[in-house]
Design an enzyme around this catalytic site. Structure first.
Site, PDB file in Angstrom:
ATOM      1  N   PRO A 252      -5.174  17.072   0.508  1.00 41.91           N
ATOM      2  CG  PRO A 252      -5.881  17.255   2.731  1.00 41.91           C
ATOM      3  CD  PRO A 252      -6.380  16.942   1.349  1.00 41.91           C
ATOM      4  CD1 TRP A 253       0.762  18.048   2.803  1.00 43.62           C
ATOM      5  CD2 TRP A 253       0.543  17.207   4.858  1.00 43.62           C
ATOM      6  NE1 TRP A 253       0.996  19.071   3.698  1.00 43.62           N
ATOM      7  CE2 TRP A 253       0.868  18.579   4.968  1.00 43.62           C
ATOM      8  CE3 TRP A 253       0.348  16.468   6.028  1.00 43.62           C
ATOM      9  CZ2 TRP A 253       1.006  19.222   6.207  1.00 43.62           C
ATOM     10  CZ3 TRP A 253       0.479  17.105   7.260  1.00 43.62           C
ATOM     11  CH2 TRP A 253       0.808  18.461   7.342  1.00 43.62           C
TER      12      TRP A 253
ATOM     13  CE  LYS B 139      -2.261  18.729  -6.689  1.00 44.16           C
ATOM     14  NZ  LYS B 139      -1.235  18.135  -5.791  1.00 44.16           N
ATOM     15  N   PRO B 140      -3.880  13.923  -5.691  1.00 45.45           N
ATOM     16  CG  PRO B 140      -2.537  12.011  -5.628  1.00 45.45           C
ATOM     17  CD  PRO B 140      -3.446  12.807  -6.538  1.00 45.45           C
TER      18      PRO B 140
ATOM     19  CB  SER C 246      -3.393  26.023   3.477  1.00 48.12           C
ATOM     20  OG  SER C 246      -3.054  26.390   2.140  1.00 48.12           O
TER      21      SER C 246
ATOM     22  CD  GLU D 275     -11.930  20.974   6.004  1.00 49.76           C
ATOM     23  OE1 GLU D 275     -11.294  21.933   6.531  1.00 49.76           O
ATOM     24  OE2 GLU D 275     -11.572  19.804   6.085  1.00 49.76           O
TER      25      GLU D 275
ATOM     26  CB  CYS E 248      -8.707  20.531   9.415  1.00 50.26           C
ATOM     27  SG  CYS E 248      -9.792  19.249   8.778  1.00 50.26           S
TER      28      CYS E 248
ATOM     29  CD  GLU F 288      -5.306  24.357  10.755  1.00 40.98           C
ATOM     30  OE1 GLU F 288      -6.021  23.365  10.901  1.00 40.98           O
ATOM     31  OE2 GLU F 288      -5.202  24.983   9.673  1.00 40.98           O
TER      32      GLU F 288
END
Length: 469
Positions: A148-149, A173-174, A225, A244, A278, A372
């Site tokens: 994720p970012w 992969k970013p 997500s 996760e 998170c 969230e």
């Protein structure tokens, strides 16, 4: 404009696809472009990783340890480059990123380097007459990993280090918005690991789908997500997945808690990285006897950061994008009768800044409580009994993290046992240790990062039985 590329088979290279702009969250302006990789680049990365696996899988744990220790040492030597890359992509404060993320992450690489030599299994034994049984732990193969970012560098390490330590190779992969630190990490890895062990391909959802469904992926690992996790699980089909998928963490504050200390630590954790974490505190559940006191203390913490200003140390960081800014602002705007006691405003001017925010009076079924937020927003709800506090805490679809604040050890242990969250702190929040697992339950997914559990997740178990004659 800075041009970024993929790292495939140890070489920095471009892409046959289009590129995407990289935008600085502090200013809202584009500073670079990164590839949107498609099938040719993804296939090339998997081919390189597959070739490398045939050799890397047969290295000794000691050899893998030495390579990872060299990676950690070079990251520390080049820390200024990593700080600059990560903070430009995310808007984080350089000093905080270095102390709270970069240095702990290098320690975590060293942990996995050593843990590779300590994988455990049952002792060999004779469970059938004249036959000796033993258990082998083996690497899985090529691991497809998607990050994720919100924590680009940290997530890259949490995924790559255990997979490589266990003898796997990686296609990573970013997120398309934050590729810089992962590319830099891959360049460092290319100096100390054989070509093809760590490959980085930049791209968007389409690129991620190509990774998830690739025939050569032995496992797919994602931090992201719930929506993304569902898509990855479908694309992976029957192959193992490591997921996760988010938090919405409750904070349970009892009447005997140190309210001032709780407010300080919860605010630090909730507003760090603009709440884009998170495990960040999101839902404060407080005993009715100290409800007003805690609301006032949290509001004061938020006000202090607002006064310090956006983009300043001691103030508050930006959200990652205009899309995320609009999402967080919309959730607060749709709060109904709940009251904003601090913050609640989009900051005027350049960048994607939303003020640290405290909201009281939200109902348990309200969107602001159930979803969230992934922004610098705390809701505060009262409770009367221990049972009610636990019920409110558990009544969401995520199950990653929670914290309990009380001076009574017995109460702490009772509540921890009843909370449906994979990480539960007592009188602290977000503190991590490389030796302890990080992961959750329910729709958060069952993957564990960090610890020996995180290393074992990238292995398979083989029973070997040998007849004596």
């Amino acid at each position: 404009m800075t041009e970024f590329g993929n790292v495939i088979d140890g070489v920095l290279c471009g892409s046959s696809g289009d590129g995407s702009d990289l935008v600085e969250p502090r200013t809202g302006t584009a500073y670079g472009r990164a590839p949107l990789s498609r099938a040719p680049e993804v296939d090339a990365a998997f081919a390189a990783a597959t070739r490398a696996f045939e050799t890397w899988r047969r290295t000794t744990p000691g050899e893998r340890q030495a390579a990872l220790l060299a990676v950690a040492a070079e990251i520390e030597q080049r820390r200024d480059e990593f700080v600059a890359a990560e903070c430009r992509d995310t808007g984080k404060f350089p000093g905080l990123f270095e102390t709270e993320e970069l240095l702990p992450v290098t320690d975590q690489i060293r942990f996995f380097a050593g843990a590779a030599r300590l994988l455990e299994g049952r002792a060999a034994g004779e469970y059938v007459g004249a036959h000796t049984s033993m258990v082998r732990r083996e690497p899985l193969g090529v691991i497809a990993q998607i990050a994720p970012w919100n924590y680009p560098f940290m997530t890259a390490v949490w995924k790559i280090a255990p997979a490589v330590a266990a003898g796997n190779t990686v296609v990573f992969k970013p997120d398309e918005a934050t590729p810089a630190s992962a590319i830099l990490l891959a360049e460092v890895c290319a100096k100390h690991l054989p070509p093809g062990v760590v490959n980085v391909v930049c791209g968007d959802r389409e690129t991620g789908s190509l990774l998830s469904s690739h025939r050569d992926a032995a496992m797919v690992a994602l931090t992201g997500s719930v929506r993304a996790g569902s898509a990855v699980a479908r694309a992976a089909d029957l192959r193992p997945v490591h997921l996760e998928l988010g938090g919405n963490a409750p904070v349970l504050v009892f009447a005997d808690a140190d309210v001032a200390r709780c407010a300080e630590l919860v605010a630090d954790a909730a507003f760090y990285n603009a709440g884009q974490d998170c495990t960040a505190p999101a839902r404060v559940l407080v005993h009715e006897d100290v409800h007003d006191e805690l609301v006032a203390a949290l509001a004061a913490e938020a006000a202090h950061r607002i006064a310090a200003g956006p983009g300043r140390e001691g103030g508050y960081a930006p959200l990652i994008s205009q899309v995320q800014l609009d999402r967080v602002a919309g959730l607060v705007e749709r709060r109904g009768s709940a009251e904003v006691v601090a913050g609640g405003q989009v900051e005027e001017g350049p960048g994607f800044y939303y003020q640290p925010t405290v909201v009281r009076g939200a109902g348990q079924k309200d969107e602001l409580v159930q979803e969230e937020t992934f922004g610098p927003v705390l809701t505060v709800q009262p409770f009367a009994t221990e049972r009610e506090a636990v019920a409110l805490a558990n009544d969401v679809r995520h199950g990653l993290a929670a914290s309990v604040w009380t001076r009574e050890a017995g109460r702490a242990m009772r509540v921890v046992a009843d909370l449906d969250f994979g990480i539960t702190w007592v009188n602290t929040h977000v503190t991590t240790a490389a030796e302890m697992p990080h992961g959750g339950f329910k729709e958060t997914g069952g993957g564990k990062d960090l610890s020996l559990y995180g290393l074992e997740a990238y292995t398979r178990i083989k029973h070997v039985m040998v007849a004596w004659a």
